[in-house]
Design a protein around this motif. Structure first.
Motif, PDB file in Angstrom:
ATOM      1  N   TYR A 583      47.417  72.545  73.267  1.00  0.00           N
ATOM      2  CA  TYR A 583      48.436  73.395  72.660  1.00  0.00           C
ATOM      3  C   TYR A 583      49.440  72.520  71.912  1.00  0.00           C
ATOM      4  O   TYR A 583      49.734  71.396  72.330  1.00  0.00           O
ATOM      5  N   MET A 584      49.968  73.042  70.802  1.00  0.00           N
ATOM      6  CA  MET A 584      51.048  72.387  70.062  1.00  0.00           C
ATOM      7  C   MET A 584      52.241  73.339  70.042  1.00  0.00           C
ATOM      8  O   MET A 584      52.135  74.454  69.524  1.00  0.00           O
ATOM      9  N   LEU A 585      53.373  72.901  70.622  1.00  0.00           N
ATOM     10  CA  LEU A 585      54.598  73.708  70.651  1.00  0.00           C
ATOM     11  C   LEU A 585      55.558  73.174  69.599  1.00  0.00           C
ATOM     12  O   LEU A 585      55.815  71.962  69.539  1.00  0.00           O
ATOM     13  N   GLN A 586      56.085  74.067  68.758  1.00  0.00           N
ATOM     14  CA  GLN A 586      57.062  73.700  67.744  1.00  0.00           C
ATOM     15  C   GLN A 586      58.284  74.576  67.901  1.00  0.00           C
ATOM     16  O   GLN A 586      58.169  75.764  68.229  1.00  0.00           O
ATOM     17  N   TRP A 587      59.475  73.991  67.678  1.00  0.00           N
ATOM     18  CA  TRP A 587      60.682  74.804  67.671  1.00  0.00           C
ATOM     19  C   TRP A 587      61.590  74.366  66.520  1.00  0.00           C
ATOM     20  O   TRP A 587      61.748  73.184  66.239  1.00  0.00           O
ATOM     21  N   THR A 588      62.118  75.362  65.801  1.00  0.00           N
ATOM     22  CA  THR A 588      62.985  75.156  64.652  1.00  0.00           C
ATOM     23  C   THR A 588      64.300  75.872  64.901  1.00  0.00           C
ATOM     24  O   THR A 588      64.430  76.658  65.852  1.00  0.00           O
ATOM     25  N   LYS A 589      65.285  75.608  64.037  1.00  0.00           N
ATOM     26  CA  LYS A 589      66.576  76.284  64.207  1.00  0.00           C
ATOM     27  C   LYS A 589      67.167  76.611  62.847  1.00  0.00           C
ATOM     28  O   LYS A 589      66.826  75.996  61.830  1.00  0.00           O
ATOM     29  N   GLY A 597      61.777  69.964  66.938  1.00  0.00           N
ATOM     30  CA  GLY A 597      60.902  69.203  67.809  1.00  0.00           C
ATOM     31  C   GLY A 597      59.505  69.778  67.844  1.00  0.00           C
ATOM     32  O   GLY A 597      59.269  70.946  67.515  1.00  0.00           O
ATOM     33  N   THR A 598      58.567  68.960  68.243  1.00  0.00           N
ATOM     34  CA  THR A 598      57.180  69.378  68.424  1.00  0.00           C
ATOM     35  C   THR A 598      56.573  68.553  69.536  1.00  0.00           C
ATOM     36  O   THR A 598      56.952  67.393  69.736  1.00  0.00           O
ATOM     37  N   THR A 599      55.670  69.132  70.300  1.00  0.00           N
ATOM     38  CA  THR A 599      55.050  68.413  71.409  1.00  0.00           C
ATOM     39  C   THR A 599      53.651  68.957  71.631  1.00  0.00           C
ATOM     40  O   THR A 599      53.330  70.083  71.232  1.00  0.00           O
ATOM     41  N   GLU A 600      52.830  68.153  72.265  1.00  0.00           N
ATOM     42  CA  GLU A 600      51.449  68.519  72.577  1.00  0.00           C
ATOM     43  C   GLU A 600      51.293  68.580  74.082  1.00  0.00           C
ATOM     44  O   GLU A 600      51.767  67.691  74.803  1.00  0.00           O
ATOM     45  N   ILE A 607      59.184  72.542  79.183  1.00  0.00           N
ATOM     46  CA  ILE A 607      60.635  72.643  79.335  1.00  0.00           C
ATOM     47  C   ILE A 607      61.298  71.917  78.170  1.00  0.00           C
ATOM     48  O   ILE A 607      61.087  70.722  77.979  1.00  0.00           O
ATOM     49  N   VAL A 608      62.085  72.650  77.380  1.00  0.00           N
ATOM     50  CA  VAL A 608      62.810  72.088  76.244  1.00  0.00           C
ATOM     51  C   VAL A 608      64.265  71.906  76.653  1.00  0.00           C
ATOM     52  O   VAL A 608      64.888  72.832  77.189  1.00  0.00           O
ATOM     53  N   GLN A 609      64.813  70.737  76.411  1.00  0.00           N
ATOM     54  CA  GLN A 609      66.178  70.427  76.801  1.00  0.00           C
ATOM     55  C   GLN A 609      67.028  70.114  75.576  1.00  0.00           C
ATOM     56  O   GLN A 609      66.532  69.948  74.474  1.00  0.00           O
ATOM     57  N   GLU A 615      73.532  78.571  68.270  1.00  0.00           N
ATOM     58  CA  GLU A 615      72.438  78.360  67.331  1.00  0.00           C
ATOM     59  C   GLU A 615      71.301  79.336  67.633  1.00  0.00           C
ATOM     60  O   GLU A 615      71.168  79.812  68.763  1.00  0.00           O
ATOM     61  N   THR A 616      70.497  79.609  66.612  1.00  0.00           N
ATOM     62  CA  THR A 616      69.314  80.451  66.769  1.00  0.00           C
ATOM     63  C   THR A 616      68.074  79.574  66.606  1.00  0.00           C
ATOM     64  O   THR A 616      67.941  78.854  65.610  1.00  0.00           O
ATOM     65  N   TYR A 617      67.182  79.612  67.601  1.00  0.00           N
ATOM     66  CA  TYR A 617      65.976  78.790  67.598  1.00  0.00           C
ATOM     67  C   TYR A 617      64.731  79.689  67.483  1.00  0.00           C
ATOM     68  O   TYR A 617      64.721  80.833  67.977  1.00  0.00           O
ATOM     69  N   TYR A 618      63.694  79.150  66.841  1.00  0.00           N
ATOM     70  CA  TYR A 618      62.428  79.855  66.667  1.00  0.00           C
ATOM     71  C   TYR A 618      61.318  79.023  67.308  1.00  0.00           C
ATOM     72  O   TYR A 618      61.131  77.855  66.949  1.00  0.00           O
ATOM     73  N   PHE A 619      60.606  79.623  68.268  1.00  0.00           N
ATOM     74  CA  PHE A 619      59.538  78.927  68.988  1.00  0.00           C
ATOM     75  C   PHE A 619      58.186  79.489  68.563  1.00  0.00           C
ATOM     76  O   PHE A 619      58.042  80.704  68.360  1.00  0.00           O
TER      77      PHE A 619
END
Length: 690
Positions: A583-589, A597-600, A607-609, A615-619
């Motif tokens: 899986y690839m997780l991406q989050w923008t704001k 950020g992005t992670t595999e 868990i995103v810290q 702010e408004t984030y998009y996952f």
């Protein structure tokens, strides 16, 4: 007259009492509101550890106005100070000596006040508090109290676990591992390997009657993690770990007798040493004299103490020796290293750049070289650049020449001739091409789409001259194919434009050369984005394409706030799980959806810290298949309130209401005094009656 004045110009007691109740109620309501917002921050953290383990206590420091100023840090257990630090001076309670360390601030998500407690004991369970003081300001303390409760589990076998120790090489090392029951069997391991498998160490160590380990004398190779494992009669087991840090003077561990440098080329002369504590200085000698690179043009120190020669010449010949130093000193210089400057090889005969042959023919490729001094003969070898073996039984090497007989399809490719002497290796390339063989099909197609375009990327089957590519594409609901030619043979991607939003397209790549068409790549299907920028629901609209099986998108994406951060969870795809790779997780704001950020991960959570407030984030999560196909989930929008602003506004409201209440009280007191004086004056002006 008295009643009239009392009713019209003086506040009644009931009115003032109602105002006072209003102020108190409002202050209480706002205090309850603020406390409700901060209730999660005040909740204690519950931790669990086993005997012999280690545990980290995370303490974030709340600086005034978020500007770091001088402070003193204090840790308490049951109101007894166990650790403190101020201006670099640390105080540790004797019970925690050698077992408590201040963590590096800002790393791994830990705050500046965080500590790590090692070699946990039964007595370590209980309440802990982190507190900070500001000696140079008023007030000296802030709301920095952070509470923890530590529960120690698994303390059924070990009474005293081993603890980390630091000693000098040659001294005795003692690791306690005392059990509650003398019938319990104790075994020792080093870095996960049974101690008796280390031949040298097993001859210098033994186990006492109570299970403790003794190493005498110690050597620098003894450094590492030691684990004692206790097993009782019922088969129950418990283990504890400790680290042995063996310190010693910096010493040279290896020095070659002779090193060859290539004339006119860069070179590196290493000093192979071990040092614990780390290296502080390294000194070089040449021909018995101090060699300072700062005074020699073209020679430099590397960070590890090695000598770097930017361009070697004859003056660099000589006997070199290095001496390393650390805080404990040095064990002495290295043996002399004889540096010999030798001219690199030079090709006298080079193969052609290209050999074109037909199937079954023989090719002869010639290569020869001499040393730069014209006297010695270098070693010449042939190999394939792709590291594949030369054709067994069909190749002959004589001197620097190679012949390949009965050429086959697999013989095509790049070949290398290398000439080597003591100083350097030089290489020349040539290519063997076989006529009338179509290029292999491209593979590993990947794609990214927008509303009206798709970018296609691929890996070529062969990298060779005169190779061309064309992209074939069509909407999946039609039979008509369209093509786009890629003009450059070095390009392995193409952009298809003028596509329809929210529509599925199928793509293939064809590689071609001047001898004829090659094979098509496997097909790839992908949706263009909707007009609002989102992807369609792949789980409902996508289908498989024969052998190039696709995968569905992750579903049920959600984000929840926890004590450790924001927990992002999702469910696996509805189809294609058997080919799921990762899986690839991406989050923008922000409104522009700037990538944060992005992670595999192979799990279905993360868990995103350290997300910003207000702010408004998009996952979004991508499911990646074994054939590198990607399917995107729908986006999850998370809006984080401005907690600090709300806190500041609430405190301001409380202060304003308190000031307003004080004003009401002052006004009431002034009016009451005026009324009393007025009534008293009226009584004194009344006429006397007889």
């Amino acid at each position: 007259m008295f009643k009239l004045i009392n009713n019209s110009k003086c506040f009644s007691r009931n009115s003032v009492f109602l105002v006072f109740l209003f102020v108190i109620h409002t202050v209480h309501f706002n205090s309850y509101f603020v406390n409700g917002l901060l209730e999660e921050e005040k909740q204690p953290t519950f931790l669990t550890a086993g005997v012999g383990d280690h545990i980290a206590f995370n303490c974030e420091l709340d600086f005034p106005h978020e500007i770091e100023i001088p402070y003193s840090l204090h840790w308490y257990k049951h109101n007894q100070e166990i650790f403190s630090v101020y201006e670099g001076t640390k105080n540790v309670l004797e019970e925690y000596q050698g077992r408590i360390q201040l963590l590096n601030s800002g790393k791994n998500g830990f705050g500046k006040g965080s500590i790590n407690v090692t070699n946990i004991r039964e007595t370590d369970s209980g309440w802990y508090e982190c507190r900070v003081m500001f000696p140079n300001r008023s007030p000296v303390s802030r709301n920095n109290g952070t509470w923890f409760y530590l529960t120690v589990d698994g303390a059924n076998l070990l009474a005293i676990p081993p603890m980390n120790i630091t000693i000098l090489e040659g001294e005795e090392a003692y690791f306690p591992c005392i059990t509650k029951n003398m019938d319990t069997k104790v075994s020792w391991f080093k870095d996960g390997v049974p101690l008796n498998e280390y031949l040298d160490l097993s001859h210098r160590s033994w186990q006492s009657d109570n299970g403790s380990l003794i190493i005498n004398p110690t050597a620098m190779g003894d450094l590492g993690e030691y684990r004692c494992e206790a097993i009782n009669e019922n088969g129950e087991s418990q283990s504890a770990r400790a680290y042995l840090n063996v310190q010693y003077k910096a010493k040279v561990v290896y020095a070659p007798r002779e090193v060859f440098f290539a004339y006119g080329r860069p070179a590196l002369l290493d000093c192979h040493y071990h040092a614990n504590p780390p290296l502080t200085n390294l000194r070089w000698m040449k021909d018995g004299y101090l060699f300072d690179p700062y005074n020699v043009q073209g020679v430099f120190y590397r960070r590890n103490g090695s000598l770097y020669f930017s361009r070697v010449d004859e003056s660099h010949n000589g006997q070199y020796a290095c001496t390393p130093y650390n805080d404990l000193g040095t064990a002495g210089p290295s043996p002399n290293i004889n540096v010999v400057v030798r001219r690199p090889p030079v090709f006298t005969v080079k193969p052609h750049n290209l050999y074109l042959k037909k199937l079954g023919e023989t090719v002869d490729m010639h290569c020869d070289a001499i040393d730069g001094d014209g006297v010695h003969k270098p070693i010449i070898k042939w190999s394939r650049k792709d590291l594949a073996p030369l054709p067994a039984g069909r190749h002959i090497i004589q001197g620097g020449n190679i012949s390949i007989e009965k050429i086959q399809v697999d013989d095509r490719g790049l070949y290398e001739c290398t000439a080597t002497n003591e100083a350097a290796t030089i290489t020349v390339e040539t290519e063997l091409m076989v006529e009338n063989i179509a290029p292999r099909a491209p593979y590993n197609l990947t794609a990214n789409s927008t509303q009206n375009s798709v970018i296609i990327r691929w890996v070529p089957g062969y990298i060779r001259p005169y190779l061309e590519y064309s992209i074939w594409y069509r909407p999946t609901d039609t039979q008509e194919w369209r093509t786009m030619r890629i003009l450059s043979s070095k390009t392995t991607e193409g952009i298809i434009t003028n596509l329809t939003p929210n529509r599925e397209y199928e793509f293939m790549v064809l590689s071609q050369d001047k001898h004829g068409d090659g094979m098509f790549s496997k097909a790839l299907r992908i949706f263009t984005k909707k007009e609002n920028g989102d992807f369609p629901d792949y789980a409902e609209s996508r289908s498989t394409i024969g052998a190039f099986q696709q995968i569905g998108a992750p579903v049920n994406l959600s984000v929840k706030l926890t004590t450790e951060g924001y927990l992002v969870t999702w469910d696996p795809p509805n189809f294609g799980r058997e080919i799921l790779k990762t899986y690839m997780l991406q989050w923008t704001k922000g409104p522009n959806e700037i990538l944060v950020g992005t992670t595999e991960t192979k799990e279905n959570y993360y868990i995103v810290q350290n997300l910003d407030e207000d702010e408004t984030y998009y996952f979004q999560v991508l499911a990646v298949s074994t054939n590198e196909y990607e399917a995107r989930s729908s986006k999850y929008v998370l809006t984080i309130p401005a907690y600090k602003k709300i806190k500041a506004i609430s405190i301001g409201i409380i202060i304003a209401i308190a000031i307003l209440g004080s004003a009401f009280a002052g006004l009431f007191y002034a009016r009451k005094k005026w009324c009393l004086e007025y009534i008293s004056g009226s009584d004194s002006r009344k006429p006397m009656t007889s």
